[in-house]
Design a protein around this motif. Structure first.
Motif, PDB file in Angstrom:
ATOM      1  N   ALA A 120     -29.603 -22.447  51.172  1.00  0.00           N
ATOM      2  CA  ALA A 120     -28.660 -23.115  51.937  1.00  0.00           C
ATOM      3  C   ALA A 120     -29.073 -24.613  51.835  1.00  0.00           C
ATOM      4  O   ALA A 120     -28.291 -25.531  52.214  1.00  0.00           O
ATOM      5  N   VAL A 121     -30.333 -25.083  52.120  1.00  0.00           N
ATOM      6  CA  VAL A 121     -30.862 -26.276  52.100  1.00  0.00           C
ATOM      7  C   VAL A 121     -30.496 -27.140  50.970  1.00  0.00           C
ATOM      8  O   VAL A 121     -30.117 -28.089  50.969  1.00  0.00           O
ATOM      9  N   THR A 122     -30.755 -26.347  49.803  1.00  0.00           N
ATOM     10  CA  THR A 122     -30.232 -26.959  48.407  1.00  0.00           C
ATOM     11  C   THR A 122     -28.903 -27.301  48.243  1.00  0.00           C
ATOM     12  O   THR A 122     -28.495 -28.518  48.006  1.00  0.00           O
ATOM     13  N   GLU A 123     -27.834 -26.524  48.939  1.00  0.00           N
ATOM     14  CA  GLU A 123     -26.569 -26.711  48.637  1.00  0.00           C
ATOM     15  C   GLU A 123     -26.174 -27.802  49.739  1.00  0.00           C
ATOM     16  O   GLU A 123     -25.429 -28.631  49.403  1.00  0.00           O
ATOM     17  N   ALA A 124     -26.991 -27.942  50.765  1.00  0.00           N
ATOM     18  CA  ALA A 124     -26.602 -28.882  51.759  1.00  0.00           C
ATOM     19  C   ALA A 124     -26.936 -30.179  51.214  1.00  0.00           C
ATOM     20  O   ALA A 124     -26.371 -31.365  51.611  1.00  0.00           O
ATOM     21  N   ARG A 125     -28.087 -30.299  50.531  1.00  0.00           N
ATOM     22  CA  ARG A 125     -28.340 -31.609  50.081  1.00  0.00           C
ATOM     23  C   ARG A 125     -27.934 -32.123  48.614  1.00  0.00           C
ATOM     24  O   ARG A 125     -27.988 -33.374  48.176  1.00  0.00           O
ATOM     25  N   ARG A 126     -27.306 -31.240  47.996  1.00  0.00           N
ATOM     26  CA  ARG A 126     -26.854 -31.372  46.477  1.00  0.00           C
ATOM     27  C   ARG A 126     -25.798 -32.650  46.511  1.00  0.00           C
ATOM     28  O   ARG A 126     -26.018 -33.424  45.518  1.00  0.00           O
ATOM     29  N   PRO A 127     -25.031 -32.945  47.175  1.00  0.00           N
ATOM     30  CA  PRO A 127     -24.024 -33.856  47.179  1.00  0.00           C
ATOM     31  C   PRO A 127     -24.961 -35.422  47.072  1.00  0.00           C
ATOM     32  O   PRO A 127     -24.456 -36.419  46.771  1.00  0.00           O
ATOM     33  N   PHE A 128     -26.093 -35.079  47.873  1.00  0.00           N
ATOM     34  CA  PHE A 128     -26.859 -36.581  47.761  1.00  0.00           C
ATOM     35  C   PHE A 128     -28.144 -36.410  46.868  1.00  0.00           C
ATOM     36  O   PHE A 128     -28.250 -37.606  46.197  1.00  0.00           O
ATOM     37  N   ILE A 129     -28.755 -35.407  46.858  1.00  0.00           N
ATOM     38  CA  ILE A 129     -29.835 -35.319  46.045  1.00  0.00           C
ATOM     39  C   ILE A 129     -29.790 -34.194  45.100  1.00  0.00           C
ATOM     40  O   ILE A 129     -29.923 -33.076  45.632  1.00  0.00           O
ATOM     41  N   ALA A 130     -29.824 -34.201  43.533  1.00  0.00           N
ATOM     42  CA  ALA A 130     -29.822 -33.069  42.719  1.00  0.00           C
ATOM     43  C   ALA A 130     -30.996 -32.166  42.947  1.00  0.00           C
ATOM     44  O   ALA A 130     -31.312 -31.091  43.032  1.00  0.00           O
ATOM     45  N   ASP A 131     -32.366 -32.920  42.922  1.00  0.00           N
ATOM     46  CA  ASP A 131     -33.659 -32.097  43.112  1.00  0.00           C
ATOM     47  C   ASP A 131     -34.723 -33.117  43.803  1.00  0.00           C
ATOM     48  O   ASP A 131     -34.740 -34.404  43.333  1.00  0.00           O
ATOM     49  N   ASP A 132     -35.431 -32.516  44.804  1.00  0.00           N
ATOM     50  CA  ASP A 132     -36.241 -33.362  45.337  1.00  0.00           C
ATOM     51  C   ASP A 132     -37.741 -33.307  45.151  1.00  0.00           C
ATOM     52  O   ASP A 132     -38.728 -33.663  45.556  1.00  0.00           O
ATOM     53  N   THR A 133     -37.890 -32.625  43.993  1.00  0.00           N
ATOM     54  CA  THR A 133     -39.003 -32.391  43.355  1.00  0.00           C
ATOM     55  C   THR A 133     -39.607 -33.623  42.595  1.00  0.00           C
ATOM     56  O   THR A 133     -38.577 -34.070  42.125  1.00  0.00           O
ATOM     57  N   ILE A 134     -40.814 -33.459  42.166  1.00  0.00           N
ATOM     58  CA  ILE A 134     -41.192 -34.384  40.999  1.00  0.00           C
ATOM     59  C   ILE A 134     -41.848 -33.602  40.195  1.00  0.00           C
ATOM     60  O   ILE A 134     -42.866 -32.860  40.141  1.00  0.00           O
ATOM     61  N   PRO A 135     -41.236 -33.666  38.909  1.00  0.00           N
ATOM     62  CA  PRO A 135     -41.750 -32.706  37.473  1.00  0.00           C
ATOM     63  C   PRO A 135     -42.985 -33.285  37.216  1.00  0.00           C
ATOM     64  O   PRO A 135     -43.565 -34.144  37.517  1.00  0.00           O
ATOM     65  N   ALA A 136     -43.812 -32.382  36.519  1.00  0.00           N
ATOM     66  CA  ALA A 136     -45.030 -32.489  36.017  1.00  0.00           C
ATOM     67  C   ALA A 136     -45.036 -33.797  35.062  1.00  0.00           C
ATOM     68  O   ALA A 136     -44.181 -33.763  34.243  1.00  0.00           O
ATOM     69  N   PRO A 137     -45.696 -34.718  35.199  1.00  0.00           N
ATOM     70  CA  PRO A 137     -45.581 -35.994  34.301  1.00  0.00           C
ATOM     71  C   PRO A 137     -45.768 -35.668  32.843  1.00  0.00           C
ATOM     72  O   PRO A 137     -45.229 -36.291  32.031  1.00  0.00           O
ATOM     73  N   ASP A 138     -46.362 -34.612  32.512  1.00  0.00           N
ATOM     74  CA  ASP A 138     -46.668 -34.257  31.011  1.00  0.00           C
ATOM     75  C   ASP A 138     -45.851 -33.313  30.552  1.00  0.00           C
ATOM     76  O   ASP A 138     -46.003 -32.706  29.424  1.00  0.00           O
ATOM     77  N   GLY A 139     -44.939 -32.722  31.205  1.00  0.00           N
ATOM     78  CA  GLY A 139     -43.797 -31.815  31.153  1.00  0.00           C
ATOM     79  C   GLY A 139     -44.236 -30.488  31.170  1.00  0.00           C
ATOM     80  O   GLY A 139     -43.545 -29.514  30.821  1.00  0.00           O
ATOM     81  N   THR A 140     -45.300 -30.206  31.676  1.00  0.00           N
ATOM     82  CA  THR A 140     -45.931 -28.565  31.832  1.00  0.00           C
ATOM     83  C   THR A 140     -45.052 -27.847  32.757  1.00  0.00           C
ATOM     84  O   THR A 140     -44.661 -28.410  33.681  1.00  0.00           O
ATOM     85  N   PRO A 141     -44.351 -26.887  32.169  1.00  0.00           N
ATOM     86  CA  PRO A 141     -43.609 -26.002  33.048  1.00  0.00           C
ATOM     87  C   PRO A 141     -44.234 -25.548  34.193  1.00  0.00           C
ATOM     88  O   PRO A 141     -45.228 -25.334  34.284  1.00  0.00           O
ATOM     89  N   SER A 142     -43.222 -25.305  35.463  1.00  0.00           N
ATOM     90  CA  SER A 142     -43.886 -25.020  36.811  1.00  0.00           C
ATOM     91  C   SER A 142     -44.552 -23.483  36.735  1.00  0.00           C
ATOM     92  O   SER A 142     -45.021 -22.995  37.555  1.00  0.00           O
ATOM     93  N   ASP A 143     -44.156 -22.696  35.601  1.00  0.00           N
ATOM     94  CA  ASP A 143     -44.805 -21.299  35.621  1.00  0.00           C
ATOM     95  C   ASP A 143     -46.105 -21.394  34.737  1.00  0.00           C
ATOM     96  O   ASP A 143     -46.286 -20.157  34.350  1.00  0.00           O
ATOM     97  N   ALA A 144     -46.399 -22.412  34.092  1.00  0.00           N
ATOM     98  CA  ALA A 144     -47.346 -22.525  33.035  1.00  0.00           C
ATOM     99  C   ALA A 144     -48.875 -21.852  33.758  1.00  0.00           C
ATOM    100  O   ALA A 144     -48.902 -22.279  34.954  1.00  0.00           O
ATOM    101  N   PRO A 145     -49.607 -21.121  33.050  1.00  0.00           N
ATOM    102  CA  PRO A 145     -50.851 -20.725  33.793  1.00  0.00           C
ATOM    103  C   PRO A 145     -51.822 -21.912  34.007  1.00  0.00           C
ATOM    104  O   PRO A 145     -52.139 -21.692  35.372  1.00  0.00           O
TER     105      PRO A 145
END
Length: 253
Positions: free
Chosen positions: A147-172
């Motif tokens: 619900a929060v993601t949908e509320a912010r979507r018109p303003f901010i697509a994603d409020d996270t900062i991805p790993a600088p080296d591109g490591t996936p969020s599910d990597a060990p």
């Protein structure tokens, strides 16, 4: 250093109020990994001193560095006398005194990746410890998070900062451990997780979001609009997962 990285000074008091501190388990983990007494440390991107005061309480004389004078001014209100402050970005620090511990709390992703680890190694004693800790606050209720993601979507697509080296969020092995494992300067790379749960009022959670760089970069009017929309979908209190991911490594030499 990016403009987004330098956006926090204007809300230093809010950052101090709404960002959670760090538990004693973090200092215990770092000290146990060091395996020897740690009496001095250098902190990268100290902000308002949330991690600074933790290590200071454990008897460490911390040199806290940050490029933003407003953040350092707020930090000085809350830290004991065994803390020294230096206004400097990581990239502006010059090798001189070395430390048994250099650490960064929710700040390493703002540093320049070029020569990051050779610079870090130059600030450490041989065999010294580097530590990084971070972890976003996320709503425990998946439906509420959506619900929060949908509320912010018109303003901010994603409020996270991805790993600088591109490591996936599910990597060990998460970043920066992924970079440390490839570095010629460090060994004994370890990743640990400290569970953390936080209960906040809806307004305090919105206050926390107001200190997140994705929201800070919005014009004032749009920031107020998106936070207002988020408040509309929140219950009176919210439970948040704020697990801390800790990376530890030892300088070779």
């Amino acid at each position: 250093m990016s403009q987004r990285a330098l956006s926090f000074g204007m809300i230093a008091a809010a950052y101090e109020r709404f960002r959670p501190g760090y538990p004693d388990e973090l200092a215990d983990l770092v000290m146990a990994y060091a395996g020897r007494p740690v009496t001095t440390a250098l902190e990268i991107g100290a902000g308002t001193g949330k991690a600074t005061r933790l290590f200071a309480r454990h008897g460490v004389a911390v040199t806290a560095t940050d490029p933003d004078p407003a953040m350092l001014a707020e930090l000085r209100k809350h830290v004991p006398a065994n803390v020294t402050t230096v206004r400097a970005a990581f990239e502006d620090l010059r090798p001189g005194e070395t430390y048994p511990l250099v650490y960064a709390a929710a700040a390493l992703h703002w540093t320049d990746p070029s020569e990051r680890w050779s610079r870090m190694a130059a600030l450490l004693e041989p065999g010294g410890v580097f530590a990084s800790v971070g972890g976003p606050l996320r709503l425990c209720d998946p439906a509420l998070e959506e619900a929060v993601t949908e509320a912010r979507r018109p303003f901010i697509a994603d409020d996270t900062i991805p790993a600088p080296d591109g490591t996936p969020s599910d990597a060990p092995m998460q970043w920066p451990g992924s970079e440390l494992e490839r570095s010629e300067w460090f060994r004994d790379v370890r990743q640990e997780v400290i569970p953390r749960r936080v209960v906040l009022s809806a307004r305090d959670y919105a206050g926390h979001l107001s200190t997140v760089s994705a929201y800070l970069m919005l014009p004032d009017e749009r920031r107020e609009q998106v936070l207002g929309r988020i408040l509309e979908v929140l219950p009176e209190t919210v439970e948040l997962s704020g697990d801390l991911t800790v990376h530890l490594a030892r300088r070779i030499g």
